[in-house]
Design a protein around this motif. Structure first.
Motif: not given
Length: 114
Positions: A56-64
């Motif tokens: 979910i984080a990756g789909e929302n532009g969070i990288t770390a």
């Protein structure tokens, strides 16, 4: 973002786990936290939550992700090692470990749990 797990108990539902992340307004990083009730630990629930939070984080532009984990919380440390490709850690005052999880390097895709 938060994911919770509920189990039926005597005609109602009981929350047994929660995994969440909070995005930093200053970057594309987020703090992640996972809690699983003692009675439900060691069944893959923490791993399941982290895998899906990573997705979910990756789909929302969070990288770390970052997280503070007690140095003797071996179960949670295993969860991070299972899911993460690379983790950077610093021991702080012998009590807490600071973890950084690069989402682009995670090893495992999320599993479906029914």
């Amino acid at each position: 973002m938060a994911l919770i797990g509920l189990v039926p108990v005597e005609g109602c539902e009981r929350m047994v786990c929660v995994g969440r992340f909070f995005r930093s307004p200053a970057s594309n990083h987020a703090e992640v936290a996972i809690t699983v009730h003692d009675d439900f630990q060691r069944h893959g629930i923490g791993t399941f939550l982290l895998e899906n939070l990573v997705k979910i984080a990756g789909e929302n532009g969070i990288t770390a992700f970052t997280a503070d984990v007690l140095a003797d919380n071996h179960g949670m440390l295993r969860v991070f090692h299972k899911v993460a490709g690379k983790i950077e850690a610093n021991l702080d005052a012998g009590v807490l470990s600071f973890w950084s999880l690069n989402l682009a390097e995670t090893k495992r895709p999320p599993r479906r749990r029914e």
